[in-house]
Scaffold this motif. Structure first.
Motif, PDB file in Angstrom:
ATOM      1  N   ASP A 141     -56.119  -0.470  39.281  1.00  0.00           N
ATOM      2  CA  ASP A 141     -54.931  -0.557  38.433  1.00  0.00           C
ATOM      3  C   ASP A 141     -54.246  -1.916  38.541  1.00  0.00           C
ATOM      4  OD1 ASP A 141     -54.839   2.194  37.387  1.00  0.00           O
ATOM      5  OD2 ASP A 141     -54.536   2.736  39.495  1.00  0.00           O
ATOM      6  N   ALA A 142     -54.813  -2.823  39.307  1.00  0.00           N
ATOM      7  CA  ALA A 142     -54.220  -4.157  39.463  1.00  0.00           C
ATOM      8  C   ALA A 142     -54.133  -4.870  38.114  1.00  0.00           C
ATOM      9  CB  ALA A 142     -55.046  -4.986  40.438  1.00  0.00           C
ATOM     10  N   ARG A 143     -53.063  -5.620  37.945  1.00  0.00           N
ATOM     11  CA  ARG A 143     -52.877  -6.363  36.692  1.00  0.00           C
ATOM     12  C   ARG A 143     -52.344  -7.757  37.005  1.00  0.00           C
ATOM     13  NH1 ARG A 143     -48.339  -2.923  36.915  1.00  0.00           N
ATOM     14  NH2 ARG A 143     -46.344  -4.017  36.661  1.00  0.00           N
ATOM     15  N   ASP A 144     -52.469  -8.650  36.043  1.00  0.00           N
ATOM     16  CA  ASP A 144     -52.002 -10.019  36.226  1.00  0.00           C
ATOM     17  C   ASP A 144     -50.477 -10.090  36.172  1.00  0.00           C
ATOM     18  OD1 ASP A 144     -54.558 -11.042  36.417  1.00  0.00           O
ATOM     19  OD2 ASP A 144     -54.733 -11.335  34.244  1.00  0.00           O
ATOM     20  N   TYR A 145     -49.955 -10.989  36.983  1.00  0.00           N
ATOM     21  CA  TYR A 145     -48.516 -11.281  36.944  1.00  0.00           C
ATOM     22  C   TYR A 145     -48.295 -12.504  36.066  1.00  0.00           C
ATOM     23  CZ  TYR A 145     -44.051 -13.236  38.516  1.00  0.00           C
ATOM     24  OH  TYR A 145     -42.791 -13.775  38.562  1.00  0.00           O
ATOM     25  N   HIS A 146     -47.436 -12.349  35.054  1.00  0.00           N
ATOM     26  CA  HIS A 146     -47.207 -13.435  34.099  1.00  0.00           C
ATOM     27  C   HIS A 146     -45.760 -13.961  34.141  1.00  0.00           C
ATOM     28  CE1 HIS A 146     -51.139 -12.852  32.326  1.00  0.00           C
ATOM     29  NE2 HIS A 146     -50.896 -11.554  32.165  1.00  0.00           N
ATOM     30  N   GLY A 147     -45.030 -13.599  35.179  1.00  0.00           N
ATOM     31  CA  GLY A 147     -43.635 -14.024  35.256  1.00  0.00           C
ATOM     32  C   GLY A 147     -43.469 -15.420  35.823  1.00  0.00           C
ATOM     33  N   TYR A 187     -61.535  -8.950  40.880  1.00  0.00           N
ATOM     34  CA  TYR A 187     -60.286  -8.738  40.136  1.00  0.00           C
ATOM     35  C   TYR A 187     -60.111  -9.745  38.999  1.00  0.00           C
ATOM     36  CZ  TYR A 187     -59.265  -5.780  44.129  1.00  0.00           C
ATOM     37  OH  TYR A 187     -59.334  -4.802  45.090  1.00  0.00           O
ATOM     38  N   GLY A 188     -61.128 -10.447  38.656  1.00  0.00           N
ATOM     39  CA  GLY A 188     -61.057 -11.347  37.521  1.00  0.00           C
ATOM     40  C   GLY A 188     -60.282 -12.613  37.771  1.00  0.00           C
ATOM     41  N   VAL A 189     -60.259 -13.100  39.010  1.00  0.00           N
ATOM     42  CA  VAL A 189     -59.544 -14.334  39.330  1.00  0.00           C
ATOM     43  C   VAL A 189     -60.377 -15.518  38.838  1.00  0.00           C
ATOM     44  CG1 VAL A 189     -58.625 -15.782  41.162  1.00  0.00           C
ATOM     45  CG2 VAL A 189     -58.428 -13.293  41.317  1.00  0.00           C
ATOM     46  N   GLU A 190     -59.772 -16.302  37.947  1.00  0.00           N
ATOM     47  CA  GLU A 190     -60.497 -17.422  37.355  1.00  0.00           C
ATOM     48  C   GLU A 190     -59.897 -18.777  37.713  1.00  0.00           C
ATOM     49  OE1 GLU A 190     -60.535 -16.628  33.214  1.00  0.00           O
ATOM     50  OE2 GLU A 190     -61.908 -14.921  33.369  1.00  0.00           O
TER      51      GLU A 190
END
Length: 210
Positions: free
Chosen positions: A22-28, A1-4
């Motif tokens: 469809d997972a996306r990053d949370y930026h809140g 999932y692109g976890v860096e």
């Protein structure tokens, strides 16, 4: 999932035709309230609204309402013959709208029941003035309080806010009410009970009258 790096939060959208891709990053924000609010917003966009359960027996009531820091909001709705299905569904929509406002805190649990179906509950909580009626109950603190205002989203929300902020007085709960087992509502209009003619009850006939 692109976890860096860490911490990393991913949002997995729900709903039909969705998958892990469809997972996306949370930026809140990273506070607990920020994360909970974001999750609830995602539920609104892709999930199914939570159904407000009907009180049909003792099990679910005690299982949900017993324990510390729990407040059960019980909403008594008019008899189905008084409101019919369309009216009852409108009342339930009001409950759902209020529950949505207060779902993030976790303190309130919402239920509804048909007025007249839960005699001991209504007697114990002094619901003697007609329906719809709203009462908040804390079994942990042996206390309850009844909404004395009108039944609408604004009034009920204000009532619950006053409870959560400690500005609402309460009444001691003299006992835990007994919950009767009832058949769940089938979602349909009620069927009036046909009254038996007085002649049939008394055994009269036309010859007796003559």
């Amino acid at each position: 999932y692109g976890v860096e790096g860490f911490p990393t939060i991913k949002i997995f959208p729900g709903g039909a035709n969705k998958s892990h891709s469809d997972a996306r990053d949370y930026h809140g924000g990273r506070s607990a309230q920020d994360i909970v609010s974001a999750a609830l917003d995602e539920v609104d966009r892709t999930g199914v609204p939570k159904e407000i359960p009907e009180i049909t027996g003792d099990g679910v009531f005690k299982e949900t309402c017993e324990g510390s820091n729990k407040i059960c909001v019980l909403v008594g709705l008019p008899h189905i013959l008084d409101s019919m299905a369309s009216g009852r569904n409108k009342y339930k929509e009001t409950i759902a709208a209020v529950a949505k406002k207060f779902r993030g805190g976790g303190a309130f649990e919402f239920f509804w029941f048909e007025g007249g179906s839960q005699f001991d509950l209504e007697d114990t909580l002094e619901l003697t003035f007609g329906f719809p009626a709203v009462v908040a109950v804390s079994l942990d603190k042996n206390a309850y309080v009844v909404l004395r205002g009108s039944f609408n989203e604004k009034s009920v929300s204000r009532f619950l806010t006053s409870i959560s902020t400690g500005r609402q007085g309460t009444v001691p709960l003299r006992k835990i009410p007994e919950i009767a087992d009832v058949e769940p509502w089938d979602g349909l209009d009620g069927t009036p009970i046909e009254e038996e003619p007085l002649e049939d009850i008394m055994g009269w006939d036309d010859e007796d009258e003559l």
